[in-house]
Scaffold this active site. Structure first.
Site, PDB file in Angstrom:
ATOM      1  N   GLY A  35       4.257 -36.155  15.348  1.00 30.96           N
ATOM      2  CA  GLY A  35       3.110 -36.509  15.776  1.00 30.96           C
ATOM      3  C   GLY A  35       2.739 -37.924  14.944  1.00 30.96           C
ATOM      4  O   GLY A  35       1.966 -38.824  15.595  1.00 30.96           O
ATOM      5  N   SER A 158       9.544 -26.621  23.967  1.00 30.79           N
ATOM      6  CA  SER A 158      10.604 -26.464  23.302  1.00 30.79           C
ATOM      7  C   SER A 158      11.739 -25.816  23.964  1.00 30.79           C
ATOM      8  O   SER A 158      11.331 -24.615  24.795  1.00 30.79           O
ATOM      9  CB  SER A 158      10.364 -25.527  21.855  1.00 30.79           C
ATOM     10  OG  SER A 158      11.593 -25.171  21.348  1.00 30.79           O
ATOM     11  N   TYR A 184       7.156 -16.978  19.041  1.00 36.31           N
ATOM     12  CA  TYR A 184       7.717 -18.575  19.567  1.00 36.31           C
ATOM     13  C   TYR A 184       7.930 -18.917  20.997  1.00 36.31           C
ATOM     14  O   TYR A 184       7.594 -19.989  21.515  1.00 36.31           O
ATOM     15  CB  TYR A 184       8.551 -19.206  18.211  1.00 36.31           C
ATOM     16  CG  TYR A 184       8.962 -20.734  18.449  1.00 36.31           C
ATOM     17  CD1 TYR A 184       7.557 -21.564  18.259  1.00 36.31           C
ATOM     18  CD2 TYR A 184      10.210 -21.254  18.898  1.00 36.31           C
ATOM     19  CE1 TYR A 184       7.649 -22.939  18.234  1.00 36.31           C
ATOM     20  CE2 TYR A 184       9.983 -22.699  18.913  1.00 36.31           C
ATOM     21  CZ  TYR A 184       8.976 -23.459  18.647  1.00 36.31           C
ATOM     22  OH  TYR A 184       9.065 -24.678  18.623  1.00 36.31           O
TER      23      TYR A 184
END
Ligand SMILES: NC(=O)c1ccc[n+]([C@@H]2O[C@H](COP(=O)([O-])OP(=O)(O)OC[C@H]3O[C@@H](n4cnc5c(N)ncnc54)[C@H](OP(=O)(O)O)[C@@H]3O)[C@@H](O)[C@H]2O)c1
Length: 316
Positions: A35, A158, A184
């Site tokens: 970020g 991801s 996840y």
């Protein structure tokens, strides 16, 4: 036209020649890792950048660091905890007031493989933070994005999406045993499916949505990892050789998704290594996108579930 960029390309390379003067870019997860690098390079290209984070001290340090490197840059900060829907609503309201137009929304924040925990609203932490917080934030910002058209929304997914599909019967692990990698995987599948459904709903309004796998980068994302986790991850994903990227190479696909002329008007895609990903295959177990993360029916079902969980419906 095929992209000239690849696995090792960096943010500075992919944004070379692009100017974003007069445009506003909003970046979540602005306090660390990818970020910070994404905010830095968007600001260097002339964008007014708003960085969001949950920790005022860490966020301020990141914003000051960019300011020190780029004195002419326009970078500001907003506090938002994605694990608290009231905080997400408040941040979105402040942003809508401050920014009539948002040209780039980079939904980058995330947590990975944490022990079982719940958000303020009771959602499993990874699904709640990575997906539901960003779902609500994005939907609340749509008026400013549509007003800025052409605009782009980029959601960090991801390769971990391959570890888990959405469990529509128990997305919050209330009745099944918690598995941090399944959780996840589910959250990262949700990021990809959200891009599919959002892009479809925004068709004809000049706003696109794409999902990004940045690669494997040593950041604070691994703060919950134990020594055995890398082996578990390799075994479950089938990727035995993990080729780590630097942070500037890791953020490059996000920046490519936010700015590449090649992607003008194109959305609903899953991107990696500054390319549109191929479907997952045995020949390339570390890369590619799984069918379950591009499934339009599942994307629509997730949209409806997400509206139900955040308690708000969105006309798009
Ligand atoms: N690094 C990799 O290898 C890799 C691989 C695949 C995908 N990704 C994805 O890339 C994205 C960025 O990851 P990274 O590697 O840059 O990780 P990172 O260094 O851990 O940064 C994550 C960012 O998300 C923020 N965040 C976490 N929980 C939040 C919450 N509740 N509210 C608001 N912000 C929150 C963190 O804030 P704090 O500073 O307050 O913690 C931090 O700014 C993630 O979505 C991740 O899933 C990364």
């Amino acid at each position: 036209m095929a992209t000239e960029f690849g696995h090792a390309s960096t943010t500075d390379e992919v944004i070379s020649g692009v100017r974003l003067d007069g445009k506003t870019a909003v970046v979540t997860g602005g306090s660390a890792g990818l970020g910070v690098e994404s905010g830095r390079v968007l600001a260097a290209a002339g964008a007014n950048v708003v960085m969001l984070g949950r920790d005022a001290g860490r966020l301020a340090a990141a914003v000051e660091g960019i300011g020190a490197e780029l004195p002419a840059a326009s970078v500001s900060m907003e506090i938002m905890d994605l694990a608290d829907l009231a905080s997400v609503r408040a941040a979105a309201e402040r942003l809508r007031e401050a920014c009539a137009q948002i040209h780039i929304l980079l939904n980058n924040a995330g947590v990975m493989a944490c022990p079982l925990a719940r958000t303020k609203d009771g959602f499993e932490l990874q699904f709640g933070t990575n997906h539901l917080g960003h779902f609500l934030f994005t939907c609340l910002l749509l008026p400013s994005l549509v007003a800025a058209a052409p605009a782009r929304i980029v959601n960090l997914s991801s390769a971990g999406h391959k570890l888990g599909d959405i469990d529509f019967d128990d997305p919050n692990f209330e009745r099944r045993e918690y598995d941090k990698w399944l959780a996840y995987g589910q959250s990262k599948t949700a990021n990809a499916l959200f891009s599919v459904a959002l892009n479809e709903r925004l068709a004809g309004q000049g706003v696109t949505a794409n999902a990004v796998h940045p690669g494997m980068i040593m950041t604070e994302l691994g703060r919950h990892l134990e020594p055995a986790d890398i082996e578990i991850l390799q075994a479950r994903s089938g990727a035995m050789d993990i080729a780590f990227k630097s942070v500037p190479a890791g953020a490059a696909t996000s920046i490519w998704a936010c700015t590449s002329a090649e992607l003008e008007g194109r959305g609903g895609l899953y991107l990696e290594d500054c390319h549109i990903a191929e479907p997952v295959s045995e020949a390339n177990p570390a890369g590619g996108v799984a069918a379950h993360a591009q499934d339009r029916a599942a994307a629509e079902r997730l949209w409806e579930l997400s509206e139900q969980l955040v308690g708000e419906r969105f006309a798009t």
